[in-house]
Design a protein around this motif. Structure first.
Motif, mmCIF file in Angstrom:
data_model
loop_
_atom_site.group_PDB
_atom_site.id
_atom_site.type_symbol
_atom_site.label_atom_id
_atom_site.label_comp_id
_atom_site.label_asym_id
_atom_site.label_seq_id
_atom_site.Cartn_x
_atom_site.Cartn_y
_atom_site.Cartn_z
ATOM 1 N N UNK A 138 -19.342 -3.738 108.945
ATOM 2 C CA UNK A 138 -18.547 -4.560 108.049
ATOM 3 C C UNK A 138 -17.527 -3.797 107.241
ATOM 4 N N UNK A 139 -17.286 -2.529 107.606
ATOM 5 C CA UNK A 139 -16.255 -1.753 106.926
ATOM 6 C C UNK A 139 -14.891 -1.972 107.546
ATOM 7 N N UNK A 140 -13.884 -1.332 106.972
ATOM 8 C CA UNK A 140 -12.515 -1.424 107.481
ATOM 9 C C UNK A 140 -12.038 -0.059 107.923
ATOM 10 N N UNK A 141 -11.559 0.024 109.151
ATOM 11 C CA UNK A 141 -11.036 1.277 109.680
ATOM 12 C C UNK A 141 -9.653 1.533 109.090
ATOM 13 N N UNK A 142 -9.486 2.718 108.505
ATOM 14 C CA UNK A 142 -8.196 3.123 107.959
ATOM 15 C C UNK A 142 -7.833 4.483 108.551
ATOM 16 N N UNK A 143 -6.912 4.466 109.493
ATOM 17 C CA UNK A 143 -6.490 5.702 110.148
ATOM 18 C C UNK A 143 -5.532 6.468 109.252
ATOM 19 N N UNK A 144 -5.702 7.777 109.228
ATOM 20 C CA UNK A 144 -4.872 8.629 108.393
ATOM 21 C C UNK A 144 -3.947 9.472 109.267
ATOM 22 N N UNK A 145 -2.985 10.089 108.619
ATOM 23 C CA UNK A 145 -2.050 10.943 109.359
ATOM 24 C C UNK A 145 -2.738 12.241 109.760
ATOM 25 N N UNK A 146 -2.218 12.892 110.809
ATOM 26 C CA UNK A 146 -2.771 14.144 111.301
ATOM 27 C C UNK A 146 -1.696 15.220 111.281
ATOM 28 N N UNK A 147 -2.120 16.457 111.048
ATOM 29 C CA UNK A 147 -1.183 17.575 111.063
ATOM 30 C C UNK A 147 -0.796 17.928 112.487
ATOM 31 N N UNK A 148 0.419 18.401 112.656
ATOM 32 C CA UNK A 148 0.873 18.814 113.978
ATOM 33 C C UNK A 148 0.117 20.068 114.418
ATOM 34 N N UNK A 149 -0.495 20.063 115.601
ATOM 35 C CA UNK A 149 -1.258 21.233 116.052
ATOM 36 C C UNK A 149 -0.347 22.355 116.544
ATOM 37 N N UNK A 150 -0.936 23.517 116.763
ATOM 38 C CA UNK A 150 -0.197 24.638 117.345
ATOM 39 C C UNK A 150 0.208 24.313 118.776
ATOM 40 N N UNK A 151 1.265 24.901 119.204
ATOM 41 C CA UNK A 151 1.703 24.737 120.593
ATOM 42 C C UNK A 151 1.654 26.045 121.369
ATOM 43 N N UNK A 152 1.479 27.168 120.664
ATOM 44 C CA UNK A 152 1.373 28.481 121.301
ATOM 45 C C UNK A 152 0.006 29.082 120.979
ATOM 46 N N UNK A 153 -0.665 29.592 122.013
ATOM 47 C CA UNK A 153 -2.016 30.119 121.841
ATOM 48 C C UNK A 153 -2.162 31.546 122.364
ATOM 49 N N UNK A 154 -1.051 32.183 122.650
ATOM 50 C CA UNK A 154 -1.122 33.572 123.095
ATOM 51 C C UNK A 154 -1.461 34.482 121.915
ATOM 52 N N UNK A 155 -2.256 35.497 122.182
ATOM 53 C CA UNK A 155 -2.680 36.442 121.149
ATOM 54 C C UNK A 155 -2.501 37.857 121.688
ATOM 55 N N UNK A 156 -1.957 38.733 120.851
ATOM 56 C CA UNK A 156 -1.627 40.084 121.307
ATOM 57 C C UNK A 156 -2.864 40.845 121.752
ATOM 58 N N UNK A 157 -3.931 40.790 121.013
ATOM 59 C CA UNK A 157 -5.126 41.558 121.326
ATOM 60 C C UNK A 157 -6.101 40.783 122.226
ATOM 61 N N UNK A 158 -6.341 39.543 121.914
ATOM 62 C CA UNK A 158 -7.361 38.768 122.621
ATOM 63 C C UNK A 158 -6.843 38.099 123.888
ATOM 64 N N UNK A 159 -5.552 37.805 123.937
ATOM 65 C CA UNK A 159 -5.034 37.016 125.042
ATOM 66 C C UNK A 159 -5.201 35.532 124.751
ATOM 67 N N UNK A 160 -4.562 34.702 125.528
ATOM 68 C CA UNK A 160 -4.577 33.267 125.254
ATOM 69 C C UNK A 160 -5.915 32.600 125.554
ATOM 70 N N UNK A 161 -6.582 33.011 126.636
ATOM 71 C CA UNK A 161 -7.827 32.344 127.030
ATOM 72 C C UNK A 161 -8.921 32.552 125.991
ATOM 73 N N UNK A 162 -9.153 33.808 125.608
ATOM 74 C CA UNK A 162 -10.201 34.100 124.629
ATOM 75 C C UNK A 162 -9.865 33.511 123.265
ATOM 76 N N UNK A 163 -8.614 33.617 122.857
ATOM 77 C CA UNK A 163 -8.215 33.091 121.549
ATOM 78 C C UNK A 163 -8.408 31.574 121.491
ATOM 79 N N UNK A 164 -8.007 30.878 122.547
ATOM 80 C CA UNK A 164 -8.154 29.413 122.584
ATOM 81 C C UNK A 164 -9.626 29.010 122.580
ATOM 82 N N UNK A 165 -10.462 29.763 123.307
ATOM 83 C CA UNK A 165 -11.879 29.409 123.351
ATOM 84 C C UNK A 165 -12.565 29.703 122.017
ATOM 85 N N UNK A 166 -12.174 30.782 121.347
ATOM 86 C CA UNK A 166 -12.719 31.056 120.016
ATOM 87 C C UNK A 166 -12.274 30.002 119.009
#
Length: 271
Positions: A166-194
């Protein structure tokens, strides 16, 4: 043959006489006759309080028995429901299904809906990144796409629960996520999984806070919903992502990532 018929006729006459006596007793009794039960003629016993006449037991019952007041009633629905009738809303905008559902729970559910959608948004950005032609890690892309869909389904489950209570759904705004996930030391795969592991732990913390609040308010329905639909699955997701992070730390950033991606893609296709 004629004698047998005569004998049977005499038995029926005696029975009719007995039943006539019973009906007569019904008419003469002030309390009223409920039933007449015929006993075998051969059995003899002392006359009971009900009375026997001609082998027929006459059972008497008071006509006032059904009019006696019920004593020691545990539940009186027509009395106790009066307070609930007063609480049924007449305003069209008010929910008719809402019962024992606080505004704190309603607001917390809306907050958790936003959390689930936000995590789904980040996973969708990860899917888009790993699906690029110059990244080309299809296993990671599929994994994060499936994860995005799963988190969105969780948000929808919470929305359905909100409406159910019996409640009312109120959707809120969301922040824009990152679009780049490359990392100098970890690399993109490990950084994204962490990052995914950290998001799942954060989401689990939000759910535990919601569960704690529901316990304090004593909303047993919400507690059961969270325990049966979310908490166990959240722990399993954290365990799986922890294993992925541990494996990626072993394989490095080169050929090992490519091999892990193939393994991940095959596992997802087989599931």
């Amino acid at each position: 043959m004629i004698l047998n018929q005569s004998h049977s006729s005499s038995i029926l006459q005696r029975e009719n006489v007995g039943l006539s006596l019973s009906r007569s007793s019904l008419n003469n009794s002030s309390n009223g006759l409920i039933s007449a039960v015929r006993y075998p003629k051969g059995k003899k016993s002392a006359t009971t309080a009900a009375g026997r006449r001609g082998g027929v037991a006459v059972v008497l019952a008071s006509r006032e028995a059904n009019n006696r007041p019920v004593l020691d009633a545990v539940f009186e629905p027509f009395e106790e429901v009066k307070k609930e009738l007063l609480l049924v809303p007449n305003v069209p905008q008010a929910s008719l299904a809402r019962h024992k559902y606080t505004v704190q729970c309603e607001a917390a559910i809306n907050e958790q809906i936003n959390v689930e959608y936000s995590v789904s948004y980040v996973y969708h950005a990860m899917y888009a990144y790993f699906d690029r032609d110059n990244v080309a890690l299809k296993g990671f892309a599929k994994f994060f796409k499936d994860s995005s869909v799963e988190e969105r389904q969780h948000a929808e489950m919470l929305m359905e629960y909100q409406n159910k209570r019996g409640g009312k759904v109120k959707l809120r705004s969301m922040m824009m996520p990152l679009s780049e996930f490359d990392h100098v030391e970890k690399g993109d795969a490990l950084y994204a999984m962490e990052l995914a592991l950290s998001l799942e732990k954060l989401n689990n913390e939000k759910l535990l806070n919601l569960h704690k609040m529901a316990n304090e308010i004593n909303d047993v329905h919400l507690v059961d919903f969270l325990e049966s639909e979310f908490l166990t699955e959240q722990v399993e997701s954290i365990k799986k992502l922890s294993e992925y992070v541990a494996e990626l730390r072993r394989v490095g950033t080169g050929h090992g990532v490519w091999h892990f991606d193939k393994m991940l893609n095959n596992a997802l296709m087989a599931a």
